[in-house]
Scaffold this motif. Structure first.
Motif, PDB file in Angstrom:
ATOM      1  N   ARG A  31       0.791  -1.236   0.000  1.00  0.00           N
ATOM      2  CA  ARG A  31       0.000   0.000   0.000  1.00  0.00           C
ATOM      3  C   ARG A  31       0.818   1.279   0.000  1.00  0.00           C
ATOM      4  N   HIS A  32       2.009   1.242   0.608  1.00  0.00           N
ATOM      5  CA  HIS A  32       2.779   2.477   0.783  1.00  0.00           C
ATOM      6  C   HIS A  32       3.927   2.617  -0.218  1.00  0.00           C
ATOM      7  N   ALA A  33       4.253   3.862  -0.502  1.00  0.00           N
ATOM      8  CA  ALA A  33       5.489   4.174  -1.220  1.00  0.00           C
ATOM      9  C   ALA A  33       6.538   4.442  -0.146  1.00  0.00           C
ATOM     10  N   PHE A  34       7.662   3.733  -0.198  1.00  0.00           N
ATOM     11  CA  PHE A  34       8.666   3.889   0.846  1.00  0.00           C
ATOM     12  C   PHE A  34      10.063   3.665   0.280  1.00  0.00           C
ATOM     13  N   ASP A  35      11.073   4.091   1.048  1.00  0.00           N
ATOM     14  CA  ASP A  35      12.466   3.965   0.627  1.00  0.00           C
ATOM     15  C   ASP A  35      13.163   2.773   1.257  1.00  0.00           C
ATOM     16  N   VAL A  36      12.647   2.300   2.394  1.00  0.00           N
ATOM     17  CA  VAL A  36      13.236   1.143   3.065  1.00  0.00           C
ATOM     18  C   VAL A  36      12.217   0.540   4.018  1.00  0.00           C
ATOM     19  N   THR A  58       8.665  -6.143  -6.852  1.00  0.00           N
ATOM     20  CA  THR A  58       9.397  -4.913  -7.162  1.00  0.00           C
ATOM     21  C   THR A  58      10.885  -5.173  -6.956  1.00  0.00           C
ATOM     22  N   PRO A  59      11.596  -5.638  -7.997  1.00  0.00           N
ATOM     23  CA  PRO A  59      13.015  -5.964  -7.851  1.00  0.00           C
ATOM     24  C   PRO A  59      13.826  -4.803  -7.282  1.00  0.00           C
ATOM     25  N   GLY A  60      14.686  -5.115  -6.314  1.00  0.00           N
ATOM     26  CA  GLY A  60      15.517  -4.091  -5.699  1.00  0.00           C
ATOM     27  C   GLY A  60      14.846  -3.323  -4.591  1.00  0.00           C
ATOM     28  N   LEU A  61      13.602  -3.688  -4.229  1.00  0.00           N
ATOM     29  CA  LEU A  61      12.904  -3.003  -3.148  1.00  0.00           C
ATOM     30  C   LEU A  61      13.759  -3.102  -1.883  1.00  0.00           C
ATOM     31  N   PRO A  62      14.140  -1.974  -1.269  1.00  0.00           N
ATOM     32  CA  PRO A  62      15.065  -2.000  -0.127  1.00  0.00           C
ATOM     33  C   PRO A  62      14.439  -2.586   1.142  1.00  0.00           C
ATOM     34  N   VAL A  63      15.060  -3.641   1.659  1.00  0.00           N
ATOM     35  CA  VAL A  63      14.552  -4.307   2.862  1.00  0.00           C
ATOM     36  C   VAL A  63      15.714  -4.616   3.804  1.00  0.00           C
ATOM     37  N   GLY A 123      20.099  -3.342  -2.178  1.00  0.00           N
ATOM     38  CA  GLY A 123      19.019  -2.853  -1.343  1.00  0.00           C
ATOM     39  C   GLY A 123      18.556  -3.868  -0.328  1.00  0.00           C
ATOM     40  N   VAL A 124      19.501  -4.654   0.253  1.00  0.00           N
ATOM     41  CA  VAL A 124      19.128  -5.660   1.250  1.00  0.00           C
ATOM     42  C   VAL A 124      20.069  -5.592   2.447  1.00  0.00           C
ATOM     43  N   GLY A 125      19.536  -5.961   3.612  1.00  0.00           N
ATOM     44  CA  GLY A 125      20.360  -5.997   4.805  1.00  0.00           C
ATOM     45  C   GLY A 125      19.872  -7.060   5.763  1.00  0.00           C
ATOM     46  N   TYR A 126      20.792  -7.556   6.602  1.00  0.00           N
ATOM     47  CA  TYR A 126      20.465  -8.571   7.608  1.00  0.00           C
ATOM     48  C   TYR A 126      21.245  -8.224   8.867  1.00  0.00           C
ATOM     49  N   LEU A 127      20.527  -7.806   9.909  1.00  0.00           N
ATOM     50  CA  LEU A 127      21.163  -7.417  11.159  1.00  0.00           C
ATOM     51  C   LEU A 127      20.578  -8.192  12.329  1.00  0.00           C
ATOM     52  N   LEU A 128      21.401  -8.435  13.339  1.00  0.00           N
ATOM     53  CA  LEU A 128      20.889  -8.951  14.595  1.00  0.00           C
ATOM     54  C   LEU A 128      20.178  -7.814  15.331  1.00  0.00           C
ATOM     55  N   LYS A 129      19.139  -8.163  16.072  1.00  0.00           N
ATOM     56  CA  LYS A 129      18.348  -7.132  16.749  1.00  0.00           C
ATOM     57  C   LYS A 129      19.178  -6.315  17.736  1.00  0.00           C
ATOM     58  N   GLY A 149      20.325   1.401  -1.812  1.00  0.00           N
ATOM     59  CA  GLY A 149      20.541   0.311  -2.758  1.00  0.00           C
ATOM     60  C   GLY A 149      21.731  -0.567  -2.448  1.00  0.00           C
ATOM     61  N   GLY A 150      22.350  -0.359  -1.274  1.00  0.00           N
ATOM     62  CA  GLY A 150      23.516  -1.153  -0.900  1.00  0.00           C
ATOM     63  C   GLY A 150      23.144  -2.409  -0.127  1.00  0.00           C
TER      64      GLY A 150
END
Length: 216
Positions: free
Chosen positions: A43-48, A74-79, A101-107, A126-127
């Protein structure tokens, strides 16, 4: 920077929202379940999107699956995905499309405000940002056929910093070497991992994915 936040723990969700807002982001939605996340992403337009891996009702991998499905649409959607523990399979699945545009962090990294905000901004731009603890557990080769056996100690260090989302300039500053040296190490990494010449940004993601695939 517009952000969507998905976290089932209300206090942590509110903390992330306040933190992002304090650093100039506009949080367009903050949700606590998998179905609500699916709706918010559509529903939303967002950057991340900052997404917890495990969300109700199943508390398995609903957040991750919603993020992967959204990136498929949406390929490259930043998550940027947050996880309580190091789970290499989740990191691999998130990176599997080979895009940025992807990341994986511990809480726990949320408590390190500077590192967390830097990761959010890196992903939004996009990194790729992978948690150093995940990298530390993944970098040790496990078999003689593992491509990582071909990397020198210096190349392994460059790959680890690359996976954290650092640019060549950032890697050079961290290692106290010139950018030309970093470029040389990067080219050698791509060659040893069998990554054909192409756009370096894409090969950086594929290089990270290459060792994730050999850890699971």
């Amino acid at each position: 920077m517009r952000a969507v936040v998905a976290e089932d723990l209300a206090l942590l969700r509110d903390g992330i929202v306040r933190l992002l807002t304090a650093h100039g982001a506009e949080v367009v939605d903050a949700v606590g379940t998998g179905p609500l996340l699916v709706d918010a992403l559509a529903r939303h337009a967002f950057d991340v999107a900052v997404v917890d891996v495990r969300l109700p009702p199943s508390f398995t991998d609903e957040g991750l699956r919603a993020a992967i499905a959204a990136r498929a649409r949406t390929p490259g959607l930043p998550v940027l995905v947050l996880s309580q523990h190091v789970e290499p399979l989740y990191a691999r699945d998130l990176l599997a499309d080979g895009g940025g545009g992807v990341g994986y962090l511990l809480k726990d990294r949320v408590m390190d405000v500077g590192r967390f905000v830097e990761a959010v901004r890196t992903v939004a731009a996009g990194g790729t940002a992978i948690d150093p603890e995940v990298i530390a557990q993944l970098l040790a080769p496990r078999t003689r056929d593992d491509p990582l056996h071909r990397l020198t100690a210096r190349e392994s260090e460059v790959l680890a910093l690359m996976a954290e989302g650092r640019t060549n300039a950032g890697i050079a500053a961290r290692m106290a070497v010139g950018q030309k040296a970093v470029s040389k190490h990067s080219a050698s990494i791509f060659d040893k991992l069998g990554l054909a010449p192409g756009e370096d940004d894409n090969r950086r993601v594929l290089a990270v994915l290459a060792y994730l695939e050999h850890r699971t």
